[in-house]
Design a protein around this motif. Structure first.
Motif, mmCIF file in Angstrom:
data_model
loop_
_atom_site.group_PDB
_atom_site.id
_atom_site.type_symbol
_atom_site.label_atom_id
_atom_site.label_comp_id
_atom_site.label_asym_id
_atom_site.label_seq_id
_atom_site.Cartn_x
_atom_site.Cartn_y
_atom_site.Cartn_z
ATOM 1 N N LEU A 1 0.823 -1.209 0.000
ATOM 2 C CA LEU A 1 0.000 0.000 0.000
ATOM 3 C C LEU A 1 0.861 1.266 0.000
ATOM 4 N N THR A 2 2.061 1.145 0.531
ATOM 5 C CA THR A 2 2.970 2.298 0.598
ATOM 6 C C THR A 2 3.742 2.468 -0.701
ATOM 7 N N GLY A 3 3.755 1.421 -1.539
ATOM 8 C CA GLY A 3 4.386 1.564 -2.844
ATOM 9 C C GLY A 3 5.672 0.800 -3.045
ATOM 10 N N PHE A 4 5.946 -0.187 -2.191
ATOM 11 C CA PHE A 4 7.163 -0.972 -2.384
ATOM 12 C C PHE A 4 6.906 -2.420 -1.987
ATOM 13 N N SER A 5 7.844 -3.274 -2.347
ATOM 14 C CA SER A 5 7.736 -4.700 -2.052
ATOM 15 C C SER A 5 8.503 -5.036 -0.778
ATOM 16 N N ILE A 6 7.873 -5.802 0.121
ATOM 17 C CA ILE A 6 8.544 -6.180 1.365
ATOM 18 C C ILE A 6 9.762 -7.053 1.069
ATOM 19 N N LEU A 7 9.697 -7.867 0.012
ATOM 20 C CA LEU A 7 10.831 -8.728 -0.334
ATOM 21 C C LEU A 7 12.018 -7.902 -0.807
ATOM 22 N N ARG A 8 11.731 -6.840 -1.540
ATOM 23 C CA ARG A 8 12.822 -5.963 -1.977
ATOM 24 C C ARG A 8 13.434 -5.211 -0.792
ATOM 25 N N LEU A 9 12.600 -4.848 0.166
ATOM 26 C CA LEU A 9 13.122 -4.199 1.368
ATOM 27 C C LEU A 9 14.029 -5.158 2.129
ATOM 28 N N LEU A 10 13.594 -6.406 2.267
ATOM 29 C CA LEU A 10 14.404 -7.395 2.984
ATOM 30 C C LEU A 10 15.740 -7.600 2.273
ATOM 31 N N ARG A 11 15.711 -7.592 0.964
ATOM 32 C CA ARG A 11 16.958 -7.733 0.210
ATOM 33 C C ARG A 11 17.852 -6.518 0.430
ATOM 34 N N TYR A 12 17.246 -5.335 0.469
ATOM 35 C CA TYR A 12 18.000 -4.084 0.633
ATOM 36 C C TYR A 12 18.705 -4.022 1.977
ATOM 37 N N ILE A 13 18.046 -4.539 3.033
ATOM 38 C CA ILE A 13 18.642 -4.470 4.379
ATOM 39 C C ILE A 13 19.165 -5.836 4.828
ATOM 40 N N ARG A 14 19.524 -6.697 3.874
ATOM 41 C CA ARG A 14 19.939 -8.060 4.215
ATOM 42 C C ARG A 14 21.175 -8.094 5.109
ATOM 43 N N ALA A 15 22.116 -7.188 4.882
ATOM 44 C CA ALA A 15 23.319 -7.174 5.717
ATOM 45 C C ALA A 15 22.962 -6.853 7.161
ATOM 46 N N GLU A 16 22.064 -5.881 7.349
ATOM 47 C CA GLU A 16 21.652 -5.503 8.690
ATOM 48 C C GLU A 16 20.870 -6.630 9.359
ATOM 49 N N LEU A 17 20.044 -7.329 8.591
ATOM 50 C CA LEU A 17 19.277 -8.448 9.144
ATOM 51 C C LEU A 17 20.202 -9.567 9.614
ATOM 52 N N LEU A 18 21.240 -9.853 8.853
ATOM 53 C CA LEU A 18 22.197 -10.874 9.266
ATOM 54 C C LEU A 18 22.952 -10.433 10.520
ATOM 55 N N LEU A 19 23.223 -9.138 10.607
ATOM 56 C CA LEU A 19 23.910 -8.598 11.784
ATOM 57 C C LEU A 19 23.026 -8.750 13.020
ATOM 58 N N VAL A 20 21.741 -8.457 12.874
ATOM 59 C CA VAL A 20 20.788 -8.631 13.979
ATOM 60 C C VAL A 20 20.687 -10.101 14.362
ATOM 61 N N LEU A 21 20.626 -10.976 13.353
ATOM 62 C CA LEU A 21 20.549 -12.412 13.600
ATOM 63 C C LEU A 21 21.777 -12.911 14.347
ATOM 64 N N GLY A 22 22.946 -12.461 13.914
ATOM 65 C CA GLY A 22 24.189 -12.944 14.514
ATOM 66 C C GLY A 22 24.406 -12.466 15.930
ATOM 67 N N THR A 23 24.004 -11.219 16.221
ATOM 68 C CA THR A 23 24.267 -10.642 17.541
ATOM 69 C C THR A 23 23.061 -10.723 18.471
ATOM 70 N N SER A 24 21.897 -11.102 17.924
ATOM 71 C CA SER A 24 20.652 -11.166 18.702
ATOM 72 C C SER A 24 20.302 -9.804 19.289
ATOM 73 N N SER A 25 20.705 -8.737 18.598
ATOM 74 C CA SER A 25 20.431 -7.379 19.075
ATOM 75 C C SER A 25 20.096 -6.489 17.886
#
Length: 429
Positions: free
Chosen positions: A248-272
């Motif tokens: 509804l906001t005009g973008f794809s959630i999958l593309r957002l996840l791809r865009y911030i994939r490095a940050e997501l892995l960092l959160v996953l690795g550090t649990s923070s």
């Protein structure tokens, strides 16, 4: 194989963080004692990032507000953000309640609460009793501006930054030179963030080695139903609920996840989720969200927009009730939901806040035995990664939504960033 922007994949941050996570899991599994001893490695990296978070928030917020032509819009942005946080936090609680009732992950365990070890959870219960909504709101006001920075309290720094930014904006042309200087200082601070990211793979390695070495992969099998339900619910929440909001906001959630994939892995690795906050702020600005909205929504969301934590709370509470054969009426479940709405704000920002919030909720709703928390203590660390990831994604989506509501979202920048058209640096890949 190349990463977005023409960089070889082996020169991207997400690749090396992924390597650190994988090696950490293997090391913790093969050498559990040595793996458990690597906790300081992960803690050190998180401390490095927390060291720079408060300057990032202060400079981002002040520069954003000082550059605004209409200060009234800032108050409007704050109200819209809080309205969004309240709605989706409550929705997350309801979804957790519904899924736990449908799948009943604790059914059949038949645990007698009297046989559980209260000592293991006494620390969390003590912290929970110390948290109240009024106390939390009073805590937002720092003793001094310097104490907010010294203690690294995100909400206190945000509160002072808003006051400072508004005062600077009211000076008009007289404050222009200071505004320019603060913007330049902000560039230096973000350069420091990039330097610190060289340590990210080592932090992820240490944190994962500690988790697997301390708790063991075998702990996952004991409560597999709860863990699977929680992860499945969180994934569906992100893909369906947040995915619909994103569309509804005009973008794809999958593309957002791809865009911030490095940050997501960092959160996953550090649990923070805090470990990736500075990078998220930078990436959201690059994706077309204005500095003022990013600076307000992201830090505030870390305390008020905890989608993953809220899903966990209601699911864990019902799991304990089911495992201990504690029947709950619809009225009691609604009471549990209402208490969780308040306690999730009161325990925001507390270390281990997910577990502390659960303790605070169960302490107020005596029907569910608090001692039952001992059942999930051993796997809470494995679920904290999912809580942090869901919270992190939720705050990224919220920033885009509020930017769109304000008519300040740069569609060209957003599509370029999420479409991978912009070149990615080693640290922001």
């Amino acid at each position: 194989m190349e990463a977005t922007g023409g960089r070889p994949f082996y020169r991207t941050l997400y690749f090396w963080v992924l390597v650190g996570i994988a090696l950490g899991v293997l090391f913790g599994w093969a050498f559990p004692t040595q793996g458990a001893s690597l906790k300081p490695l992960g803690d050190a990296f998180i401390k490095l990032v927390k060291m720079i978070i408060t300057p990032v928030i202060f400079l981002t917020v002040v520069a954003g507000i000082a550059g605004m032509s209409d200060l009234k819009s800032f108050g409007r942005i704050g109200l819209k953000a809080m309205g969004y946080f309240l709605f989706f936090s409550t929705l997350a609680l309801i979804i957790g309640l519904i899924v736990a009732n449908l799948l009943q992950p604790g059914h059949g365990l038949n645990i007698d609460p009297r046989t559980l070890d209260h000592g293991k959870i006494s620390e969390y219960i003590t912290k929970a009793h110390d948290q109240t909504v009024v106390g939390f709101l009073m805590h937002i006001i720092p003793t001094t501006p310097f104490s907010a920075f010294a203690e690294g309290d995100v909400l206190q720094v945000l509160f002072f930054a808003i006051l400072f930014g508004v005062a600077l904006a009211m000076l008009g042309e007289r404050g222009a030179r200071l505004t320019t200087a603060l913007k330049s200082l902000g560039e230096v601070v973000f350069r420091i963030v990039h330097i610190l990211m060289y340590a990210a793979p080592f932090g992820a390695f240490g944190a994962m080695a500690f988790t697997v070495g301390s708790y063991g992969i075998g702990a996952l099998a004991n409560l597999a139903a709860l863990i699977a339900c929680f992860y499945l619910t969180a994934i569906l929440f992100v893909l369906i609920v947040l995915g619909a909001v994103a569309r509804l906001t005009g973008f794809s959630i999958l593309r957002l996840l791809r865009y911030i994939r490095a940050e997501l892995l960092l959160v996953l690795g550090t649990s923070s989720s805090e470990s990736a906050m500075p990078l998220l702020i930078e990436k959201l600005e690059r994706a077309g969200c204005p500095k003022t909205i990013v600076g307000l929504v992201v830090p505030a969301g870390y305390s008020f927009n905890l989608d993953g934590t809220n899903i966990y709370m209601t699911m864990a509470a019902l799991f304990i009730a089911q495992a201990t054969n504690t029947p709950l009426t619809l009225g009691q479940e609604i009471l549990l939901l209402l208490v969780a709405m308040l306690s999730s704000k009161g325990a925001a920002g507390v270390t281990g806040s997910g577990f502390v919030t659960l303790a605070a909720t169960l302490s107020v709703v005596p029907t569910v035995p608090v001692a039952g928390m001992a059942l999930i203590l051993g796997v809470d660390r494995f679920m904290s990664e999912c809580r942090a990831l869901t919270n992190f994604i939720g705050n990224a989506v919220a920033t885009f939504v509020v930017s769109r509501w304000e008519g300040q979202l740069d569609d060209a920048k957003m599509q370029a960033a999420l479409g991978g058209a912009q070149p990615q640096s080693l640290h922001a890949a």
